[in-house]
Design a protein around this motif. Structure first.
Motif, PDB file in Angstrom:
ATOM      1  N   GLY B  36       0.772  -1.234   0.000  1.00  0.00           N
ATOM      2  CA  GLY B  36       0.000   0.000   0.000  1.00  0.00           C
ATOM      3  C   GLY B  36       0.803   1.283   0.000  1.00  0.00           C
ATOM      4  N   PHE B  37       2.099   1.203  -0.322  1.00  0.00           N
ATOM      5  CA  PHE B  37       2.891   2.425  -0.416  1.00  0.00           C
ATOM      6  C   PHE B  37       2.745   3.025  -1.819  1.00  0.00           C
ATOM      7  N   ALA B  38       2.532   4.326  -1.873  1.00  0.00           N
ATOM      8  CA  ALA B  38       2.379   5.025  -3.148  1.00  0.00           C
ATOM      9  C   ALA B  38       3.721   5.641  -3.540  1.00  0.00           C
ATOM     10  N   PHE B  99      -3.503  11.255   4.906  1.00  0.00           N
ATOM     11  CA  PHE B  99      -2.733  10.669   6.011  1.00  0.00           C
ATOM     12  C   PHE B  99      -3.504   9.521   6.645  1.00  0.00           C
ATOM     13  N   PRO B 100      -2.830   8.504   7.198  1.00  0.00           N
ATOM     14  CA  PRO B 100      -1.384   8.293   7.165  1.00  0.00           C
ATOM     15  C   PRO B 100      -0.909   8.168   5.720  1.00  0.00           C
ATOM     16  N   PHE B 101       0.158   8.864   5.414  1.00  0.00           N
ATOM     17  CA  PHE B 101       0.685   8.872   4.050  1.00  0.00           C
ATOM     18  C   PHE B 101       1.793   7.834   3.965  1.00  0.00           C
ATOM     19  N   LYS B 102       1.515   6.765   3.181  1.00  0.00           N
ATOM     20  CA  LYS B 102       2.520   5.722   2.974  1.00  0.00           C
ATOM     21  C   LYS B 102       3.132   5.949   1.616  1.00  0.00           C
ATOM     22  N   TYR B 104       6.611   5.227  -1.096  1.00  0.00           N
ATOM     23  CA  TYR B 104       7.943   4.694  -1.345  1.00  0.00           C
ATOM     24  C   TYR B 104       8.653   5.589  -2.323  1.00  0.00           C
TER      25      TYR B 104
END
Lengths: 437, 437
Positions: B36-38, B99-102, B104
């Motif tokens: 799920g990291f953008a 947020f929470p902002f995940k 990469y």
């Protein structure tokens, strides 16, 4: 933390834009690989003398360690394109490469120029080049317009108009006219689109001292266009003869013929194309976004015989460079390209209560194990709030589970609202639910 | 073209190595997205005051335009990590992020340090961070060891040993001992692996003026290891009490418990881990290649409460950074990772004679249309020579066609030598024949 302002000319995208940029770069790369180009990357810096040997020195960013000796000469600069570093790479690693060496390179480059719309100081270039050992068949020149057309055809951007010309044709024509300052003539002819016929005529006569009829002929040549090889007749009709001209004409005709099965309007001979950089020696390309020509050239390149060659070895090459940031920056800026997803997540697992966090993480883990990007909502808010959080990010599904195990698992397509029972080890979204990568 | 020598500390890979690096980066990225990291990218440069606010200033490369005014102060430098630029990005774009902002971020960074084996001046970092608005559950800290383990498990590299510790635990323990110079103690304790117990004891007493029993206790704490939460008992047995110590112990125990289903030997509590950078405030990670610990830490990170926060907003985060170049450079250098393919091409179309070039290009085109990377041999050499050219590049298949149309098409698997009739619009290689990307 101090300054947090943007720096002019150094664009940064939001995640939803970066997802698009990444998709574009992936498509470009896949297409490059289909055509047999192998990837390399070169270091971001080059010795200043390498950069200065072929470039416009005003654009170079030089590098120094913060605590270098006060009077230390700067030795290195950031590369301003990836053609010159590539030529250096080929010379340096020649013994370990297989020729013809087809490589692609997708990297950022830096230019210290004055920023203006569509001009960046840091931007992505996507380059392909092929370099031959000793010789390189013209067939490679014919491959690029097709490849570029096929890439752009798969991207969410307007179609490209790919213009092709040939430096031998231009130089032969100028020599046939008795012109000696070929570089000067090319440089002025290159401005035809910007300053128009009158401006070019004036500069050719005033600055270079050409006779009016020489200048007229140059401009007449520069106005020839064509989607098939009919341009040959138009050039011959101008009545200028030169061996190099004939060679250039037949090379350009070969490239045009090899592209004749492409859709109309995509590839054309355009005899105004000169390309400012002086290392081109044959085919030259220049591409514009159809209907958005004001952005300027977004893709260009050509054949060069002497960029990677040295006194002992001849390493002719041909290449083309796609200005990815220039295209995307323009389209983002005009709202012509936008995304509704700011995350690759396909399923947001709703968190029923704080105690169920590890159970929720386990559901996400089971989905991920089967290749489905999943995340757990960060907080046990009301379900309506959790669904809206998914909506805001463009996540298509929310997953619910009963921590007491009675109601089992359910998945809701929040675009339509349907909610169905589902097994975290078996349920699979449709292909379109993934952010196409 | 002038200098064509390597520049110390700026590695460049051959195409066969870059293909591996790209495969590694793709796997890393896919795994980041599964969790799920953008993606984002930040510009390569930051204002010097941003860089200097958190970093070691000796490592910074400053930037200047070649023709800048002689006495112009340098304003910008190349980033030396991607944590600080990310914190700046979050502050700058806070209103547009969820947020929470995940996120990469896989980018090159630059450090002007003295190059030595395993240390580079230009290298790839692959970072993931999550930043919360106001608060950030500890569950995120527990996610990273699993994610890193799963990535490395899919890569052609030795397994990682992931060590976890907690800054609150260390600080609480030191405070419980009556030590005031926490940063100084951390800095010396961080050298335990390098200078050993005696060296650390000496520096703690000589440089910081600690009492011998304070120093002994610090070292005793730093020697505690464990794969489950048994470390808690060992720490308590040292008899030191402090609120922050208890908090740190329970946080570390939570992270260890959440990882207990991972294979033995992968994740462990390691109370020697301090992490030099002073912005960490909770969980810290440090990872080593099993059996190759001499390379040093190849992955590390932790929890920070004040990196992106300012006076008005609290934006706590946790992140980890994987040193891709450091790992690959080491493995390439020792011959522990090598490739037999220098091109993504799966089929080399043999060129029977110069006249058949366009026909050969058509065969390649038909293969490419179905997603098969194909290329035409550059020259109508003897078939034996064309086959050897494919072999040298690691291309598995050579395609033959009869230009007169009598014998039709045949494809040869040059690894085994089998040659069979084939249709360019239907024949498909097996999945393993593609360079896994």
């Amino acid at each position: 933390m101090a300054k947090i302002t943007p720096i002019s000319g150094f664009p940064e995208w939001l995640p939803e834009q970066r997802l698009i940029e990444q998709q574009v770069l992936d498509t470009v790369r896949r297409q490059f690989e289909l055509y047999g180009f192998a990837p390399i990357e070169t270091r971001a810096i080059e010795p200043l003398d390498v950069l200065l040997s072929k470039g416009d020195d005003k654009e170079i960013y030089v590098l120094q360690r913060l605590h270098a000796e006060d009077h230390a000469e700067a030795e290195f600069g950031l590369h301003f394109d990836i053609t010159i570093p590539f030529a250096r790479y080929v010379q340096q690693h020649r013994g370990q490469l297989h020729f013809p060496f087809k490589r692609y390179q997708i990297q950022k480059v830096w230019r210290g120029e004055r920023p203006q719309e569509g001009r960046y100081r840091e931007f992505y270039q996507a380059d392909i080049d092929v370099i031959g050992d000793g010789e390189l068949p013209l067939a490679y020149d014919a491959e690029f317009p097709r490849l570029i057309h096929e890439i752009v055809d798969k991207l969410p951007i307007p179609p490209l108009t790919i213009g092709v010309n040939n430096r031998k044709l231009l130089e032969g024509f100028y020599r046939g006219l008795g012109i000696e300052d070929i570089t000067g003539t090319l440089r002025i002819m290159d401005k035809l689109g910007k300053i128009g016929v009158e401006g070019v005529l004036q500069q050719l006569t005033d600055q270079l001292g050409l006779e009016p009829d020489q200048a007229q002929n140059c401009v007449a040549l520069g106005q020839i266009r064509g989607e098939d090889s009919s341009f040959t007749e138009e050039v011959r009709a101008l009545g200028i003869e030169h061996e190099l001209l004939s060679e250039g004409l037949s090379e350009l005709a070969f490239v045009m013929e090899a592209c004749e099965d492409l859709p109309p309007g995509r590839v054309g001979a355009d005899l105004s194309i000169a390309r400012g950089l002086d290392y081109y020696t044959g085919t030259v390309y220049e591409c514009y976004l159809e209907g958005h020509e004001q952005v300027g050239s977004v893709c260009g390149g050509g054949r060069y015989d002497n960029l990677a060659s040295d006194a002992k070895v001849k390493l002719p090459g041909v290449g083309i460079s796609l200005g990815v940031t220039r295209i995307l920056g323009y389209l983002f800026g005009r709202g012509l390209l936008s995304a509704d997803r700011s995350t690759p997540v396909v399923v947001l697992v709703a968190l029923p209560d704080e105690e169920s966090r590890l159970a929720a993480m386990d559901v996400a883990r089971r989905l991920r194990r089967r290749g489905i990007p999943a995340d757990v909502h960060h907080s046990p808010q009301k379900y309506g709030k959790q669904i809206r959080a998914a909506e805001r990010r463009g996540i298509p599904y929310v997953w619910f589970f009963d921590p007491k195990g009675e109601d089992g698992h359910q998945v809701r397509d929040i675009r339509g609202g349907q909610q169905v029972p589902a097994d975290p080890d078996a349920w699979t979204p449709s292909e379109e639910d993934f952010f196409a990568g």
